[in-house]
Scaffold this active site. Structure first.
Site, PDB file in Angstrom:
ATOM      1  N   CYS A 111       0.859  -1.181   0.000  1.00 49.72           N
ATOM      2  CA  CYS A 111       0.000   0.000   0.000  1.00 49.72           C
ATOM      3  C   CYS A 111       0.903   1.241   0.000  1.00 49.72           C
ATOM      4  O   CYS A 111       1.989   1.208   0.598  1.00 49.72           O
ATOM      5  CB  CYS A 111      -0.882  -0.032   1.248  1.00 49.72           C
ATOM      6  SG  CYS A 111      -1.807   1.483   1.565  1.00 49.72           S
ATOM      7  N   PRO A 112       0.510   2.332  -0.644  1.00 50.25           N
ATOM      8  CA  PRO A 112       1.328   3.543  -0.616  1.00 50.25           C
ATOM      9  C   PRO A 112       1.701   3.996   0.789  1.00 50.25           C
ATOM     10  O   PRO A 112       2.769   4.593   0.993  1.00 50.25           O
ATOM     11  CB  PRO A 112       0.442   4.583  -1.313  1.00 50.25           C
ATOM     12  CG  PRO A 112      -0.400   3.779  -2.239  1.00 50.25           C
ATOM     13  CD  PRO A 112      -0.682   2.495  -1.514  1.00 50.25           C
ATOM     14  N   THR A 113       0.848   3.708   1.770  1.00 51.03           N
ATOM     15  CA  THR A 113       1.153   4.104   3.149  1.00 51.03           C
ATOM     16  C   THR A 113       2.426   3.432   3.655  1.00 51.03           C
ATOM     17  O   THR A 113       3.200   4.028   4.413  1.00 51.03           O
ATOM     18  CB  THR A 113      -0.020   3.751   4.075  1.00 51.03           C
ATOM     19  OG1 THR A 113      -1.184   4.441   3.630  1.00 51.03           O
ATOM     20  CG2 THR A 113       0.267   4.144   5.516  1.00 51.03           C
TER      21      THR A 113
ATOM     22  N   HIS B 178       0.647  -3.705   6.142  1.00 50.22           N
ATOM     23  CA  HIS B 178      -0.527  -3.644   7.020  1.00 50.22           C
ATOM     24  C   HIS B 178      -1.802  -4.120   6.329  1.00 50.22           C
ATOM     25  O   HIS B 178      -2.885  -3.990   6.882  1.00 50.22           O
ATOM     26  CB  HIS B 178      -0.736  -2.202   7.532  1.00 50.22           C
ATOM     27  CG  HIS B 178      -1.038  -1.212   6.448  1.00 50.22           C
ATOM     28  ND1 HIS B 178      -0.084  -0.744   5.578  1.00 50.22           N
ATOM     29  CD2 HIS B 178      -2.203  -0.627   6.074  1.00 50.22           C
ATOM     30  CE1 HIS B 178      -0.639   0.091   4.724  1.00 50.22           C
ATOM     31  NE2 HIS B 178      -1.927   0.179   4.997  1.00 50.22           N
TER      32      HIS B 178
ATOM     33  N   CYS C 236      -7.265  -3.002   4.481  1.00 54.96           N
ATOM     34  CA  CYS C 236      -6.960  -1.565   4.399  1.00 54.96           C
ATOM     35  C   CYS C 236      -7.648  -0.903   3.219  1.00 54.96           C
ATOM     36  O   CYS C 236      -8.660  -0.248   3.357  1.00 54.96           O
ATOM     37  CB  CYS C 236      -5.449  -1.330   4.319  1.00 54.96           C
ATOM     38  SG  CYS C 236      -5.014   0.413   4.074  1.00 54.96           S
TER      39      CYS C 236
ATOM     40  N   SER D  23     -11.187   1.176   3.396  1.00 55.99           N
ATOM     41  CA  SER D  23     -11.022   2.623   3.553  1.00 55.99           C
ATOM     42  C   SER D  23     -11.811   3.398   2.515  1.00 55.99           C
ATOM     43  O   SER D  23     -12.501   4.374   2.831  1.00 55.99           O
ATOM     44  CB  SER D  23      -9.535   2.990   3.485  1.00 55.99           C
ATOM     45  OG  SER D  23      -8.810   2.403   4.549  1.00 55.99           O
TER      46      SER D  23
END
Length: 435
Positions: free
Chosen positions: A74-76, A95, A206, A210
């Site tokens: 994920c970019p996060t 995550h 995620c 989201s």
């Protein structure tokens, strides 16, 4: 080792025929040991992840050790290593995943070895003031509300369950899925249907939740309404799914990568706009198309760029010796992107829901608020995680929505840096990594 400090794996051991003619089965407790396995570690900022052998300690009280079966980038995860962001090293990132329970710590009653599970960064302890309120899905288990990406860096006792080369390794957002085995709090875990396809429902940990929840729970998109979705990554495309499920009559998708438009339309978008192809600001075009603005906008760009004319110019500019990169230009452009998501909403009741945090601050004109526009934020799509994740898995099983279109690539875990490159180049939505 006393029972209160030990972790156990429970198995059933068959016994001889009893006097009543049945076969007895009694629990057999096996004390768990440290597991050595493969993981991708971020040792320092700006460097590729390193595949290492790590040690994963047994779960302690109220903890569960799981075998990760499928995980995504994920970019996060990558933004967490940005030198301009607060970051902790060395760390096992990741995550968004799904797995199988390997062992449980003392006091865990809701999980058993063999259960299919989805961990998540949004805990639900069901005991704190926040969990007991119907007004939020936040949980008091979170400590750092200002910098949630570096929260849950340890377990509840403020220690790590990971070591590598003699060093303690930080956890990431309470999950750390870039490891073949990980340890999570039972408040960060949900048991899901035994028939669940883990290589798809991992997205519910995620990205999908989201975006989908931002439309359903936070924006509360209404039947017949008009919507604009900025950013067509996994979160934005999931928001489009949410808008469609909610009954929106028009869904406008915005991104500078036109190659994502066919997928957006397949998921429910009615119009697609590339700001780089327009002769005026995208918010002005949206206002014209909808006769005054959309009812709901969802800013799902996160760390990505959805308006043109910034990052390529900044990165290619010539810098003289001793000069500093024009970071302010990039920050200013990102604030413009945030403002566009607000400006494209209708005066009087227009609502903008911010899903991804591109900048630390947003500049919203006071008059916008006075004239009836509103700005909302959402965390994990507003879902109370432990309660909602199993239901989302069931909805997928019942074909209420399609996760398959969000998966563009599948790679072995060893190729995790290739998955990161695909994401950074805008060539993937989600890449499924398996061990």
């Amino acid at each position: 080792m006393v029972a209160e400090e030990a972790s156990f794996r429970v198995t059933l051991q068959a016994q001889p025929l009893t006097s009543t003619g049945g076969i007895g089965a009694v629990p057999k407790l096996e004390i768990c040991s440290v597991i050595k396995c493969k993981a991708a570690i971020a040792w320092k900022t700006g460097s590729p992840l390193c595949i290492e052998e790590i040690e994963v300690s047994p779960p302690k009280a109220r903890e569960v050790r799981i075998q990760v079966m499928a995980t995504c980038v994920c970019p996060t995860d990558i933004n967490a290593t940005n030198p301009k962001k607060k970051a902790l090293f060395p760390v096992v990132l990741g995550h968004e995943c799904a797995g199988i329970v390997e062992s449980v710590g003392p006091g865990v009653t809701n999980f058993k070895p063999g259960d299919k599970v989805i961990p998540f960064f949004a805990p639900q302890c069901k005991k704190c003031k926040l969990c007991l309120s119907p007004l939020t899905n936040l949980c008091g288990k979170l400590r750092n509300f200002k910098y949630p990406n570096i929260d849950q860096e340890f377990m509840e006792d403020r220690t790590s369950r990971f070591t590598c080369k003699g060093r303690s390794i930080y956890h990431f957002m309470g999950v750390s899925s870039f490891s073949q085995y990980t340890v999570v709090s039972e408040a960060n875990l949900a048991r899901v249907d035994d028939e669940a396809n883990l290589e798809r429902v991992c997205l519910i940990g995620c990205g999908f939740s989201s975006g989908y929840g931002a439309a359903i729970n936070t924006a509360k998109v209404t039947p017949g309404s008009t919507c604009a979705v900025f950013g067509l990554g996994c979160v934005g495309l999931s928001a489009i799914i949410g808008c469609k499920v909610a009954g929106a009559s028009r869904i406008i998708a915005i991104d500078i990568n036109s190659e994502k438009f066919p997928k957006a339309k397949a998921l429910g978008a009615t119009d697609c706009l590339n700001p780089g192809d327009l002769d005026k600001p995208v918010q002005d075009i949206i206002t014209e198309l909808t006769g005054g603005g959309v009812d709901f906008s969802l800013d799902c760009a996160g760390t990505a760029q959805t308006l043109p004319g910034n990052s390529s110019t900044i990165s290619n500019q010539k810098e003289t010796k001793g000069s500093e990169p024009r970071v302010a230009d990039r920050s200013s452009q990102l604030r413009t992107e945030c403002k566009a998501a607000v400006d494209c909403t209708v005066v009087g009741w227009g609502s903008c829901t911010v899903v991804g945090a591109k900048v630390d601050e947003m500049n919203i004109a006071t008059v916008d608020i006075i004239m009836g526009r509103s700005v909302n934020g959402t965390f994990f799509g507003g879902w109370k995680s432990v309660d909602s994740v199993p239901n989302l898995v069931t909805d997928y099983k019942n074909k209420k929505f399609d996760l398959d279109l969000l998966v563009t690539h599948a790679l072995p875990f060893d190729k995790i840096n290739d998955a990161i490159d695909l994401m950074n180049q805008g060539k993937s939505i989600r890449t499924i990594l398996t061990f």
